[in-house]
Design a protein around this motif. Structure first.
Motif, PDB file in Angstrom:
ATOM      1  N   THR A 134       1.234  -1.155  -0.083  1.00  0.00           N
ATOM      2  CA  THR A 134       0.136  -0.427   0.027  1.00  0.00           C
ATOM      3  C   THR A 134       0.617   1.599  -0.440  1.00  0.00           C
ATOM      4  O   THR A 134       1.812   1.062   0.602  1.00  0.00           O
ATOM      5  CB  THR A 134      -1.174   0.258   1.401  1.00  0.00           C
ATOM      6  OG1 THR A 134      -2.028  -1.176   1.348  1.00  0.00           O
ATOM      7  CG2 THR A 134      -1.842   0.934   1.765  1.00  0.00           C
TER       8      THR A 134
ATOM      9  N   LEU B 199       3.280   8.590  -3.350  1.00  0.00           N
ATOM     10  CA  LEU B 199       3.311   8.340  -4.542  1.00  0.00           C
ATOM     11  C   LEU B 199       3.854   9.670  -5.109  1.00  0.00           C
ATOM     12  O   LEU B 199       3.962  10.124  -6.796  1.00  0.00           O
ATOM     13  CB  LEU B 199       1.228   8.905  -4.942  1.00  0.00           C
ATOM     14  CG  LEU B 199       0.924   7.559  -4.229  1.00  0.00           C
ATOM     15  CD1 LEU B 199      -0.454   7.818  -3.847  1.00  0.00           C
ATOM     16  CD2 LEU B 199       1.029   6.490  -4.901  1.00  0.00           C
TER      17      LEU B 199
ATOM     18  N   LYS C 255       0.705   3.096 -11.231  1.00  0.00           N
ATOM     19  CA  LYS C 255      -0.550   2.836 -11.685  1.00  0.00           C
ATOM     20  C   LYS C 255      -1.044   1.689 -12.291  1.00  0.00           C
ATOM     21  O   LYS C 255      -1.683   1.076 -12.219  1.00  0.00           O
ATOM     22  CB  LYS C 255      -0.979   4.305 -12.029  1.00  0.00           C
ATOM     23  CG  LYS C 255      -2.388   4.741 -11.739  1.00  0.00           C
ATOM     24  CD  LYS C 255      -2.956   5.983 -11.863  1.00  0.00           C
ATOM     25  CE  LYS C 255      -3.983   6.546 -12.647  1.00  0.00           C
ATOM     26  NZ  LYS C 255      -4.492   7.710 -13.965  1.00  0.00           N
TER      27      LYS C 255
ATOM     28  N   ALA D 246      -5.764   0.512  -7.535  1.00  0.00           N
ATOM     29  CA  ALA D 246      -6.373   1.288  -6.203  1.00  0.00           C
ATOM     30  C   ALA D 246      -7.882   1.271  -5.553  1.00  0.00           C
ATOM     31  O   ALA D 246      -8.687   0.303  -5.986  1.00  0.00           O
ATOM     32  CB  ALA D 246      -7.092   2.628  -7.135  1.00  0.00           C
TER      33      ALA D 246
END
Length: 74
Positions: free
Chosen positions: A48, A54, A67, A72
């Motif tokens: 996570t 990010l 991504k 997500a």
């Protein structure tokens, strides 16, 4: 102290890949090695990422690839 001409990074995890990208951006020749032949097959399992991670991935220019490979959740 002189600037190294070539660096060997051992370990293909998040830190190894990050330092490789940053050193190459700085003009240092870098070899990245990983002991496991299949390290990429299991990379990312159960990770996570928080907001600060990010932002670093965006800065490194790899966020879109991460991504696209991830999942997500809310």
């Amino acid at each position: 102290m002189s600037t190294p001409r070539k660096v060997l990074v051992v370990g293909g995890g998040a830190a190894g890949n990050t330092v490789t990208i940053l050193l190459r951006r700085a003009g240092v020749e870098v070899d990245l090695v990983e002991a496991k032949d299949d390290w990429n097959a299991t990379a990312g399992s159960g990770i996570t990422l928080q907001g600060n991670a990010l932002r670093v991935l965006r800065e490194l220019g790899v966020w879109e690839d991460v991504k696209a490979s991830g999942f997500a959740f809310g």
